[in-house]
Every structure is written in structure tokens, then in C-alpha cells.
Scaffold this active site. Structure first.
Site, PDB file in Angstrom:
ATOM      1  N   LEU B 265      70.813 -23.381 104.978  1.00 26.14           N
ATOM      2  CA  LEU B 265      70.471 -24.585 104.226  1.00 26.14           C
ATOM      3  C   LEU B 265      69.391 -25.350 104.970  1.00 26.14           C
ATOM      4  O   LEU B 265      69.433 -25.449 106.202  1.00 26.14           O
ATOM      5  CB  LEU B 265      71.698 -25.492 104.097  1.00 26.14           C
ATOM      6  CG  LEU B 265      72.792 -25.022 103.147  1.00 26.14           C
ATOM      7  CD1 LEU B 265      74.011 -25.922 103.274  1.00 26.14           C
ATOM      8  CD2 LEU B 265      72.298 -25.029 101.705  1.00 26.14           C
ATOM      9  N   HIS B 370      53.844 -22.294 115.623  1.00 30.46           N
ATOM     10  CA  HIS B 370      54.538 -23.540 115.935  1.00 30.46           C
ATOM     11  C   HIS B 370      53.618 -24.473 116.700  1.00 30.46           C
ATOM     12  O   HIS B 370      52.575 -24.070 117.220  1.00 30.46           O
ATOM     13  CB  HIS B 370      55.840 -23.292 116.685  1.00 30.46           C
ATOM     14  CG  HIS B 370      55.726 -22.712 118.061  1.00 30.46           C
ATOM     15  ND1 HIS B 370      55.875 -23.452 119.206  1.00 30.46           N
ATOM     16  CD2 HIS B 370      55.529 -21.450 118.481  1.00 30.46           C
ATOM     17  CE1 HIS B 370      55.780 -22.682 120.269  1.00 30.46           C
ATOM     18  NE2 HIS B 370      55.569 -21.442 119.864  1.00 30.46           N
ATOM     19  N   GLU B 418      60.059 -24.920 117.291  1.00 26.36           N
ATOM     20  CA  GLU B 418      60.236 -23.476 117.451  1.00 26.36           C
ATOM     21  C   GLU B 418      60.957 -23.149 118.737  1.00 26.36           C
ATOM     22  O   GLU B 418      61.776 -22.230 118.817  1.00 26.36           O
ATOM     23  CB  GLU B 418      58.866 -22.763 117.428  1.00 26.36           C
ATOM     24  CG  GLU B 418      58.958 -21.227 117.395  1.00 26.36           C
ATOM     25  CD  GLU B 418      58.759 -20.558 118.758  1.00 26.36           C
ATOM     26  OE1 GLU B 418      58.629 -19.333 118.767  1.00 26.36           O
ATOM     27  OE2 GLU B 418      58.757 -21.230 119.808  1.00 26.36           O
ATOM     28  N   GLU B 419      60.634 -23.912 119.780  1.00 24.27           N
ATOM     29  CA  GLU B 419      61.167 -23.581 121.104  1.00 24.27           C
ATOM     30  C   GLU B 419      62.687 -23.683 121.153  1.00 24.27           C
ATOM     31  O   GLU B 419      63.338 -23.069 121.974  1.00 24.27           O
ATOM     32  CB  GLU B 419      60.522 -24.475 122.173  1.00 24.27           C
ATOM     33  CG  GLU B 419      59.023 -24.250 122.375  1.00 24.27           C
ATOM     34  CD  GLU B 419      58.674 -22.851 122.905  1.00 24.27           C
ATOM     35  OE1 GLU B 419      59.574 -22.017 123.054  1.00 24.27           O
ATOM     36  OE2 GLU B 419      57.473 -22.620 123.148  1.00 24.27           O
ATOM     37  N   GLU B 427      63.811 -23.507 108.663  1.00 26.01           N
ATOM     38  CA  GLU B 427      64.192 -24.511 107.664  1.00 26.01           C
ATOM     39  C   GLU B 427      63.269 -24.447 106.457  1.00 26.01           C
ATOM     40  O   GLU B 427      63.703 -24.606 105.317  1.00 26.01           O
ATOM     41  CB  GLU B 427      64.172 -25.920 108.278  1.00 26.01           C
ATOM     42  CG  GLU B 427      65.171 -26.111 109.416  1.00 26.01           C
ATOM     43  CD  GLU B 427      66.566 -25.623 109.078  1.00 26.01           C
ATOM     44  OE1 GLU B 427      67.137 -26.130 108.111  1.00 26.01           O
ATOM     45  OE2 GLU B 427      67.072 -24.705 109.759  1.00 26.01           O
ATOM     46  N   GLU B 430      64.313 -21.621 104.353  1.00 27.77           N
ATOM     47  CA  GLU B 430      65.569 -21.943 103.668  1.00 27.77           C
ATOM     48  C   GLU B 430      65.325 -22.891 102.500  1.00 27.77           C
ATOM     49  O   GLU B 430      65.884 -22.727 101.422  1.00 27.77           O
ATOM     50  CB  GLU B 430      66.575 -22.538 104.661  1.00 27.77           C
ATOM     51  CG  GLU B 430      67.137 -21.477 105.604  1.00 27.77           C
ATOM     52  CD  GLU B 430      67.923 -22.036 106.785  1.00 27.77           C
ATOM     53  OE1 GLU B 430      68.484 -21.243 107.550  1.00 27.77           O
ATOM     54  OE2 GLU B 430      67.960 -23.267 106.949  1.00 27.77           O
ATOM     55  N   HIS B 548      56.539 -21.286 129.672  1.00 29.53           N
ATOM     56  CA  HIS B 548      57.614 -22.299 129.577  1.00 29.53           C
ATOM     57  C   HIS B 548      57.778 -23.142 130.848  1.00 29.53           C
ATOM     58  O   HIS B 548      58.840 -23.721 131.062  1.00 29.53           O
ATOM     59  CB  HIS B 548      58.964 -21.658 129.205  1.00 29.53           C
ATOM     60  CG  HIS B 548      59.025 -21.213 127.768  1.00 29.53           C
ATOM     61  ND1 HIS B 548      60.209 -20.883 127.149  1.00 29.53           N
ATOM     62  CD2 HIS B 548      58.062 -21.032 126.827  1.00 29.53           C
ATOM     63  CE1 HIS B 548      59.960 -20.509 125.901  1.00 29.53           C
ATOM     64  NE2 HIS B 548      58.670 -20.590 125.683  1.00 29.53           N
TER      65      HIS B 548
END
Lengths: 736, 736
Positions: B265, B370, B418-419, B427, B430, B548
Site C-alpha cells: 500500500l 534516488h 532509497e537508502e 511507494e 504501489e 555510504h
């Protein structure tokens, strides 16, 4: 001189004219339109529909029915194979056949009684003496009812077994019925007798087992089927349409549909028995006639059953001591149920036929009905098959004569093994899942074409209402010359729509009553089911009385259901008209504003029901419904205000794709993982309703969380559907 | 007289000519072609592609990167909001912007450390004295690395806690690692130190918990990231691209993707906490630098770990007594892990931009990356975002100048969060599930555009190989003038295809490494991921070393990853070329024969692997693959042999729909209900491979049944895909 001038002028004018003619007709302009430009803009041809209507022949339908019902044709029997051959022969006829026809075979799991060891229901004394034996076959009134191929009444998928115990009366075998009974009777080791109705066939046994019930009988009470009548001397068939005392409704006793061994997979013979079969009776169950049920029920001891458990027998329906009353000859006797059913893998065929589309061959309108019956199946399903054969004869002839080729492809499906659980149609949708989901415009189901000859009955997604109404207005009601099917229908069943005023009432395809189920619940395809049905002021029969019995014969159908076959003809005309419109219209005749109207009604009902409890009907749901309405109005407006025949065919296709795929947006297989192929999220908001009922009764916060979850699912589905009605994203976006 | 005749003839000819001219040009033929006839037949314009390639500017990309990396922009922080505004500003630029741009917001569940209570890793003596403290922040070498907005290294979704226990070394934290360790060490109450690699981040903790481990540390071993180098005096950044000793890889520690509270959802704020969150660490876990890991590991007692557990430290990696060796200053000390992470609902934005299609606006090519980083994210993801902004600048300019409008709509997505687990893209899919599934031609993902500057790397469905090759042949390799991206690529990575001979090797999108995951596994959309990458003869680093960490800055990217930004340029040109071809080609440049080739290879591999065991590779699977090949050849042939520009646009659309929807047919959400949004049935036959491995190890017949079941699923999926390549049913039917 004047003459010369005149001659010169005449010559010059002539030469000029010749030049103009040469210039206009003789020289290719280069930019002249390719031949397909007109084809892609073609719309439905009303004259052709008129021609179709005039050619649909009630007598042809009657002869189709006579041919189809010559022998019993239960799924995969020789009689079924005979109907396969008949369909193929008709659909391959060089004068009146389709472009192509073939069979699709599946290896499916069926269940049969043992012809050498018939199932038995007896009353046995404590010393094990048989003191009463229920009838094993129905009493024949005509030669065909005595055909050795008439299958003994049985409950398909009931396990074999020989339970023996005291009898109890469990009303309709609903969970609440057993719950009620269990308050005063120890059900362990008992046999329960139940009447049809109120719960699914398999459910009557599934609901019983947890209480320790070891066997179940089921019969049709004359109250529910015969308007109370019982005697075959002057009241029932062969004197009327009512069920004779020995008539027994057979049936598939499973809660799922499709081949039980291969959920989600086409039964193509490459499977092992891996899948655990669920949803079938855990204890033996057997149907009997009301003649025998009368004997058993009227002898029962114990207290009188509640008033709404009473049927039409002229005795008190007692719940059972358990067992019979002391004053009965059956006192202290048990009822013994012996079933010898066995499962078998059988080769079942769908027969498929196609008329290829000219402009959009990759868009399908599918029209189907099952072919298999329990016995002769004159009404169920051969009334529908007779109609389908008449449709294909008329349409096939126009195609073979080169007078017509639909814009979109038409696929006809004659499904196998429906009676065992919609198997043929379900396997077909499983096998061609992606292709059908991407390309099918609509599915039209005409199973039992004529339940009775009073009025049209139609169910379907709200978007098909408009095209059904349009077709119904063009067709004469059965046996009437100046009343349309529509005008007749509205007299029997109507409601006042906020948008349209007084209109006939359409039903919804929420259950799994016929082959539309897999198309609706598994594929999310726009679908409808069309038939002629009862005048409810004249009968309360839950279905036509010969349903699934040996009496559903040509004689019965032609004498008591539709003498003259005018109702069959009206159904063929209406369904065929809808079919042609779906296949030929430039813009698909599916109306999304009618969808919006229904969503708004559901919303307002949900607000009434739940709002006060918890401010449950959240803004996202309201705003999703509002978005849907706005997208629908916008699309409708665009269709109405454009001359689409003159615009690029890509625009028409775009609009048609939006209309075609609308119902897919309501399908959410992931939102209801626990409901086998019942994944439609919308309809009557069933997920929400179920969750709400559970939360209200339990009061637990985890159950209220589920209510919120279903609200979210619903909001997302409706908003998603609204989105599919828009060509791009920007229409619905918000700037920040 | 002669003169008169001559004059008359001349006059007559003139008049005739005038007539012809009038006839030809002056009179509308009625049947002349509507204006859209040429539009619908237009194909990709090679000159436009050349113009696009020439305008892609490496210095613009560099400046984009400088702008994007000014401040840390972790999801939903003020820095992130700054990039949202930047994207919107660029995409709404009147000279070089898109048709439309907006933001889409979701209320998503993220996890953050507590800035006031930093997570701590210490060694504490039995008397609870802290005798060693691991570094809490990375050592800054430049001002931006010292920005207060640099988030402390942490494991997102690790629970808070303060476990204390003896340390053990658990290699990569795979199930087999803990199993091995558990043979000789009682793991109950221990803290495990693990190195990155071999298992997913969250898995290192999830795998540990069942053995009684109460906390986990994770670090990057110099063997895995630095080709063994460790010193920041002369070896690592700022002297090279290698990770400094205090560098720590942050990350999302969850096994699922998408917002964890709202599976399936869109996280639109209307949810409660109903959904139980699974797939996150059940015990605290914290990442540290190898500087600290060195101190801890080299003091460990117990036996030496297996040879393949050893890393680059100049000491023996012992498994732990558990705990430190007796000769160590840490003897009998515990390791204490204090984490103060907390979950938070945050508003995360996708930024969306659109160029509306002219002919088929309802067909989408989606290009995305992203936007959020862990720190400054110069490489991850801003290298990709810089490329995307350069693409939209060049394409936007052509649109704004009226020089170009694509046939199909192009949607650009700048995904948020995204991370934390591909949340923004998941989303989005969805929310728009049905619409995207029905209309999306392909998804192009360019996340980290440049891992290193050696060669192109591309992964995707087999059908995109052809268009990527075509584009790669037209673009110069980074920094080269006469070698194409293609010719350079084939030198680094190649294989011999049965059909094409020696070609570059494409990868598959089987995992969930970037935002393509939801498009591939949830929607079944044809997708690809494009970047520049390493020369593997020069480094074994599992990823670019600053990944990262706080060192992934503009300085790092411009000095050590892509000086001059030529690799960024080559990626922008290649991906943009693919994008234009997908948007503009009359027939979609997706090749189904390459799909067939891959299926045949999988089949032959499966036959080699499993055939001898049980004749497992059944006829249905073989015949499904053969049907697919035959349908693919047939479709290819039709495309090659027709002049589709002259045929009805409905035929072109039909072919394109078949190509577009091919990957949907491999999606089977119902076949793998236990795998969250990893429902692609095909790929490397993973369902079959898993089931086979399990059956071989257990030998149980129920497991072999599952192998058969997966064979059936696979056969049906492939046969279904073959079916979608055919316009009608009759091509594949069998007569009886």
C-alpha cells in the site's frame, strides 16, 4: 466570329474540364488516405444489428436444445464427448461456422459414485436390521429419465464412508444452525439432515464436522422449491414445473472453484498430488429426495425446531433426541449413510471458437457457457448452449458470406466440468492469464438462459449497465410485440438511480455461481450474466424446481419453462446485441460514470453504517471516490465532445484501453491473500464489511486495525482506478 | 492557319494544364489523408540523437554534482528538502525544463540515531570500567566531512539496546558462519563482530539471534574494500580512493523494501501500525570503522578462524574464547554496545517530471534515480542525479524550443528514501500499480552512474540488450575519441552468444540493489540499470571504497572516481540514447528473441543439473521454451518483413503491446506467496533451483513434490509469455 468564339470557348471549357478531371482523378495526390484510415474509424452498424435480431430464430433454438439433450452429458462421459463433437461440427460448418474452432483439454480431478455400489441411506435397528431404505434413483416419468446413464444422485467430492448414528435436523447447515443445535443436543456421532439453501453445499458438512457430526444428508424442502406442493399425482412434474417427491439436486461439493489439485495452474497433466485439497467435505454427505426426507424428519424426536427451521411437511420438524421419537417405528434406530464416491483424474474439454477481429484482433470479447450437465441438463446449461449455438449460426453466416467482420475478435467458450466447480473456465483463465488480462474487453456469460419466462435478469459490473439497457430497448420482450425487454424488465425489478431516475435493477457478480467467477475475481475482467427469470409474485422457488435433477429434460423445458422458446429468443437477441456492440463500437460502450455512481452509493452506505463508531470513513476513502467521479466525468466528457472517428486511432485506443482496464484496477490479489481467487477489492466493499463486523463483535484493537487496513486497501484501489481513467499523471497531481 | 492551329493548340494545352492543376490541387479529394497519418508512422530520428549526444556536456554534469553535494542530504532532512527544491526548479525552468514537474509525498517509517545520545561501542572491564571506546564519528579530512549534519554511522532499523557480552568473530554473519562458530563456541550472550559482504546487512543480525547472540558489530575489512591497504598516512583517502581507517558504511538494515509499515500500500498516512514489521534486526547492530575492528579482532582469543574468514589485518583472526585472549589488556572484558536508534514517521518526497508524448501519451518510458544520500552522497546517488539533470536539460531544451516531442511520454522520477529500503520508488509503484503496469514500456535506472571510470556496466531483462548495444556503439567511450562504449565494454566483459557471437556481457536484475526492484519484481516491467564501473584487473574492492561514508564527497568523486567527468558523460549519452529510442521508435526496440536465447540457456543448464536425478526437466517445460522461441521468431519475422510505417497504426500498437507486456507474463504473484515482492517466476529459474536444492538435501518426497510444482509454475509462465507474443489463440492451438 461569334460562332468561332463560342466554339473556342466551348472547346476551351471542355479541355479545361478534361484537365480538371485528369488532375483530380488521374493523378495520385501522394497524400491520399491509406485504405485503413476508414477502417479504423468504423463504428457499430445499426442496420447489421437489426439484421441480426431478425435472424435469431426461436425454432432453431428449440432444435438445438432437442439435439443437445438427447443423452445425459455429465462432464467427461461419452455424452459429454458427443456434445464436444456437436459444438466442433457446428463451429466448423462451412456455411454458418466460425473462423476457427478447437478443443482445449485439461486433466482435472473429478468425483463420481460407484455404479456397482450405489450410495445408500438406510434406517437400521439396534440389531442392525435395515428397516427403511431411501430411494437410490429418481422415479422416471419418461423414457429419458430412465436412461442408464442418469447418474445416481450424489455429492461430488464427498468422501466415501459408512457412518451410522442418531439423526438430528440441522436446518440449512449454517454455522449458526449447528451452534444452536449444539446447545441442547450432543452432536458427537450423529448424522445431520439439512435442507438446501442458506449455506453452500460443501459448507453443510464442513460446518458440521467440528461438532462431531459424522455424516450429513441434504434434501430440498418443498417449501423452498415447490411453493409447498408435494404430490406427483396432480401437483408436481409431469403435471407442472414442480419437483417430484423423488427428485434430488446433485452438485459439486467444494468451496473453491477450478481444478482442486492445481490452484492457479492450468491442469495440464504435469502435476503431482502436491497441492493439499481443501474446501471439500471432511465427512460423508449425500443428497436425498423430499419423499425420503419426509419419512425421516417427521419421525424425529426431541424438541420442536425453531419456527424458521420448519418446512412444508405436515408434521413438526423436531431437532432429534438425537434420533427418532419413542412413538416411532424407527425408535432407537440409527441412520446409516454408505457412500462409495471416488476421485478420478479425467480429461475434460473446453470447446473454443473464434471470429477474428478486423481492426483490433488483439482485443477480445468473450462469450461463454458451460457444456456439461448433471443429467440431461435441458435448462442447466443447455438452454444457454442452445442460445449460444443460435448466436454463432447467425454471426457465423454473416462472416462466411463476407457481410461482416467484427472490429475486435470474438471468442466463444463452451466450458467443460463447470458442475464440479467451474473447472473448464477457471483452467482456461489460469492457462492464458496474462494474455486474457491484457486483451479482454468483456466477458458475457449465458449459462441457464431461461430460469422462467417472465423477465430479463442481468448482473454485472456497473460499467455494463448502459450497453445492456441499450440492447434491451431494441429487443421485443418474450412473446410480446410492442413491449421491449427493457420495458418489461422495469416492471418486475427497478430502482431510482440518482443519475438516471427509474431504471431496471442490475445484480452484482459477487459470488461464484457460474463461469464468470474466474473472469471477475481472478482476472478482473468486466463481465455480465444474462438470462430470463421468474415472476417473483408467482413463485418463491429458490431456483427452477428440476435444477440438477433427472427431470431437467427437453420435455420439461419445452412444456413448463419456455413453451415456444420466445424467452430463449429474447435472451439470444439481447446478449447478441450486447456482444456485437462490444465487438464493433469505435468507443467501447462501457460507462465509467455508472461505476462512479455505485461507488458513491457504497460510500454513503458505509458512512451511514460506520461513521458514528469511530470516524472510520476516512478522508482518503472519500477523496478516492471523489477522484474517481471526477476522472469518470472527465473521460465521459471527452468521449461525448470529440468526433473520435476523425481523430487519431491512437486516441480512440487510449480511451478504450482505459475503459477496458478499469476493472483490473479493482483487483488486488495481495490485499486478500487468504481468499482463494476472490480478490476483487471493491464490489460491495466486502473486505471492509467483514472486518467491521468482526471488530464490532470482538472489540479487539487488532481487529479495528484490520478495519483501518481495509479502508486503506479500498482507498488505494479506488484512487488507482481513478488514475487509470486519466491519460497521464499530471491530471491528478498536486503542486506543493 | 498553321499559326492559328499552333495558337489553338498552345491555348488548349495551357487550358488543359490549368485544368489539371486546378483538378489536382484545387479540389479536395475528400479521401486525402488526415494530418495524423504521418504522425503515427514517425520513427526515431537519428539526427536528433546525434544532436542530443553532442549537447551532453561533462562540465554541466560536474557543476550539477557540485551543487547537489553542497550539504549532506539524508532522506527527509533539510538537505534533502534543498535537493527537492533544486530538482523542481530545474524541471520547471522555462528554457530547459520539462512539461511539468511536481512532488509526491509519502509518510514513511524511517530510523535514526539520537544526535544527543550517540551510539557507543566500548570495551568494559569486569568492574564495568570503560577501557576502550570506538570512534563515534569519522575523522574529517575536509571541511564538508566535518559538517554537523553528517549523520553518525548507524544501522537503520537496528533496535535500541545496550547488550554487553564476550566478543566473537562471525566472519560475514551468514547462516553457515554462525553454524560453524556454534560448533565450538557457546554463542549465548555474546556480541558478534562481522565484516560486510556475503550476507545482507540485516541478515547478519537476523542470522545471529537464534544462537543467542545479543548484539552485532559490522565493519568493512580492508581486504574487501581497500585491496588490503590500511594507512591514511599515504595509502587511503585523501591520498587515493581507498577508505580511511575510520570510514564506516551506513545502511538500511531490512530485508524487505518499501515502507515497512505499509506493504503493498502507498504510505499515504491513512494507516495504523497494524502491519507487523518483519525483516529487521531483532538485536542491536552497529557498524564501526576497521580502525576499531582491528583493535577488537586482533585481541580475540580462542582458535584461529578458518582460512577463508581471515581478512587483511596483520594478526590472526581468532573466533573468540568467547572474548579476548588472556594475554590481552582486554582479557575478561566484555564488549558493550549501546544503540539509541528510534523509528520515526517522516514525510518523504519523490520529485516527478514529465515530457508528454505526442502520439502515444499513454505509453510511459520511466527514467529514475534516488535523490537521498547517507551523507553528501557524491557518487551514491548524486553521480546519477547529475546525469539525470543533464539529460533533462538537453531534452527539455529541445522540447521548449519546439524541436522535439517524443512519441511516448517520458516520466522522470527522483526517488526519496532509497537508502532506507528503496522506499520512494516502491511507494510510487504501489500507488500507481495498475496504471504503471498497463502503460510502462520500460524503466531505466541510473543510480550510481560511475563506480569507476573503466567501462560500461549494464544489467536488465534480455529484451533490452539490443537497444543498449545499439546506443553503446554510437557513443564514445569515456575519454576516448575513436573507441565506442561498446568496443571498450567488450574488452572488459564478454561472452559468446549462440546467436550473436562475441558480445559484451549484460547482468540480470535479480536482487533489490536499487530502485529498479519494485518495477521488476512487483510490476514485471522491463527494466535496466546502467553505469560505468571498475577495471577488475586493478581492484578487488567490493564497491567503491567511500560507499555510504562521510568521504563520498565532490572532492572524492572529482579526484578519484571520474576526473573530467567523461565517464558521467558517457553514461548520460548511452542512457539518454536508449531513452530516446524507447520513447521515439515506431516499433519498440525490445527484442524477444534475445529472451528466447536466455530461456534456452537456462533450460539447457537445468537439464544438465537436474535431468539425471529424476527426469525432472519435464516435457511441458521443454515445450514451453520451444513455444516461446517459435512465437519470438514469428514476431521478429513479422517486424522485419513488414513496412509497418505504411500499415495501420493498430498493427504497430499491437506489436508494441506484445513487446511491452512480455515481462508481465513472467510475473506470478500467486506462485511465490511467501516471497515478498520477489514474484518474478523466471529469471534464473530461482524457484526451481531453491526447491531442487532443498529436495536434494532433505530427500523428502514432499520436497520433491515442490520441485515438480515449481516446474509446473515455470512451464506455465513461459508458455503464458509465449502466448502473449501471439496476436490470437489460433496460432498455438492444437486440433484434435
Amino acid at each position: 466570329m461569334i460562332l468561332k468564339v463560342v466554339i473556342s470557348v466551348v472547346c476551351a471549357v471542355s479541355v479545361l474540364t478534361v484537365g480538371i478531371l485528369i488532375g483530380h482523378f488521374g493523378i495520385d495526390k501522394g497524400s491520399s488516405a491509406p485504405s485503413w484510415v476508414n477502417d479504423v474509424a468504423k463504428d457499430v452498424d445499426e442496420a447489421l444489428i437489426e439484421k441480426f435480431l431478425s435472424e435469431v430464430d426461436n425454432m432453431q433454438i428449440q432444435e438445438n436444445l432437442r439435439e443437445l439433450t438427447k443423452v445425459p452429458h455429465m462432464a467427461t462421459t461419452p455424452g459429454d464427448e458427443q456434445t464436444v463433437k456437436l459444438m466442433l461440427e457446428r463451429w466448423r460448418d462451412p456455411e454458418t461456422g466460425l473462423d476457427d474452432a478447437w478443443r482445449e483439454e485439461y486433466m482435472v480431478y473429478l468425483s463420481f459414485p460407484d455404479t456397482k455400489n450405489p450410495n445408500k441411506v438406510t434406517v437400521v435397528s439396534p440389531s442392525d436390521t435395515v428397516i427403511y431404505t431411501a430411494r437410490e434413483k429418481e422415479k422416471p416419468y419418461t423414457a429419458d429419465q430412465d436412461d442408464p446413464e442418469v447418474v445416481q444422485p450424489y455429492a461430488a467430492y464427498s468422501p466415501p464412508g459408512n457412518p451410522k448414528g442418531k439423526l438430528v435436523y440441522a436446518n440449512q447447515g449454517k454455522p449458526s444452525d449447528y451452534q444452536e443445535l449444539n446447545k441442547t443436543v450432543d452432536l458427537r456421532g450423529t448424522i445431520a439432515i439439512t435442507r438446501y439453501g442458506g449455506a453452500g453445499r460443501a459448507a453443510k458438512a464442513i460446518n458440521a464436522a467440528p461438532y462431531g457430526v459424522i455424516g450429513v444428508l441434504v434434501y430440498t424442502d418443498p417449501l423452498d422449491i415447490n411453493d409447498g406442493l408435494m404430490s406427483d399425482i396432480n401437483e408436481t412434474y409431469p403435471h407442472s414445473w414442480y419437483l417430484p417427491p423423488s427428485g434430488v439436486e446433485r452438485g459439486g461439493f467444494s468451496t473453491h472453484y477450478g481444478d482442486l489439485r492445481t490452484p492457479y495452474l492450468a491442469a495440464k497433466g504435469n502435476h503431482t498430488d502436491f497441492a493439499d485439497i481443501t474446501g471439500i467435505p471432511p465427512i460423508p454427505i449425500q443428497p436425498i429426495g423430499f419423499e425420503d426426507a419426509y419419512v425421516l424428519i417427521c419421525e424425529l424426536g426431541g424438541e420442536a425446531a425453531p419456527a424458521d427451521w420448519q418446512g412444508a411437511f405436515n408434521c413438526s420438524y423436531n431437532i432429534g433426541g438425537p434420533g427418532f421419537k419413542q412413538t416411532s417405528a424407527f425408535n432407537s434406530s440409527d441412520v446409516k449413510l454408505e457412500t462409495f464416491n471416488h476421485g478420478e483424474l479425467k480429461n475434460s474439454s473446453n470447446v473454443m471458437g473464434v471470429i477474428r477481429g478486423s481492426v483490433e484482433p488483439d482485443r477480445y470479447v468473450i462469450y461463454g457457457n458451460h457444456r456439461d450437465s448433471w443429467v440431461h441438463g435441458a435448462i442447466d446449461p443447455s438452454s444457454g448452449t442452445s442460445v449460444m449455438l443460435e448466436l454463432t449460426r447467425v454471426l457465423g453466416k454473416m462472416v462466411k458470406q463476407g457481410k461482416w467482420r467484427p472490429r475486435r475478435s470474438i471468442i466463444f467458450g463452451s466450458w467443460g466440468a463447470e458442475e464440479f466447480g467451474l473447472i473448464g473456465s477457471a483452467e482456461y483463465t489460469e492457462q492464458y492469464f496474462t494474455k486474457l488480462s491484457e486483451r479482454t474487453v468483456a466477458y458475457i456469460n449465458v449459462d441457464i438462459a431461461v430460469f422462467a419466462n417472465a423477465t430479463l435478469r442481468a448482473s454485472g459490473m456497473p460499467s455494463v449497465q448502459n450497453v445492456i439497457f441499450k440492447a434491451a430497448k431494441q429487443v421485443n420482450a418474450a412473446g410480446m410485440e410492442s413491449t421491449s425487454v427493457y420495458d418489461n424488465w422495469i416492471k418486475y425489478s427497478n430502482w431510482t438511480s440518482p443519475e438516471h431516475g427509474l431504471i431496471p435493477k442490475m445484480g452484482h457478480l459477487t459470488g461464484a455461481g457460474s463461469d464468470y467467477a474466474a473472469f471477475v475475481h481472478y482476472l478482473g475482467i468486466t463481465a455480465m450474466d444474462i438470462s430470463y427469470t421468474y415472476d417473483r409474485s408467482k413463485t418463491n422457488a429458490r431456483i427452477y424446481p428440476a435444477y440438477h435433477t433427472a427431470y431437467d429434460t427437453f420435455d420439461y423445458a419445452s412444456k413448463y419453462i419456455d413453451p415456444g422458446f420466445f424467452s430463449h429468443q429474447a435472451v439470444a437477441r439481447t446478449a447478441g446485441n450486447v456482444l456485437i456492440r462490444l465487438a464493433d463500437s469505435l468507443v467501447l460502450p462501457l460507462n465509467c460514470s455508472d461505476y462512479a455512481e455505485l461507488l458513491e452509493m457504497y460510500l454513503s452506505r458505509a458512512v451511514d453504517l460506520y461513521q458514528t463508531d469511530l470516524c472510520l470513513i476516512s478522508e482518503p476513502l472519500k477523496s478516492a471516490v471523489a477522484s474517481f467521479r471526477s476522472a469518470a466525468s472527465h473521460l465521459d466528457q471527452m468521449i461525448l465532445s470529440s468526433d473520435l472517428a476523425k481523430e487519431t486511432p491512437m486516441k480512440v485506443r487510449r480511451i478504450n484501453d482505459q475503459l477496458m482496464l478499469l476493472d483490473r484496477a479493482f483487483l488486488d490479489p495481495l490485499a486478500f491473500p487468504d481468499k482463494y481467487a476472490f480478490s476483487a477489492g471493491m464490489s460491495t466493499f466486502p473486505g471492509l464489511a467483514d472486518a467491521f463486523a468482526k471488530a464490532e463483535s470482538s472489540g479487539q484493537s487488532s481487529d479495528w486495525d484490520k478495519v483501518h487496513y481495509h479502508l486503506s486497501v479500498l482507498s488505494q484501489n479506488i484512487a488507482g482506478a481513478a488514475n487509470t481513467l486519466c491519460p497521464l499523471f499530471s491530471e491528478l497531481k498536486k503542486y506543493n
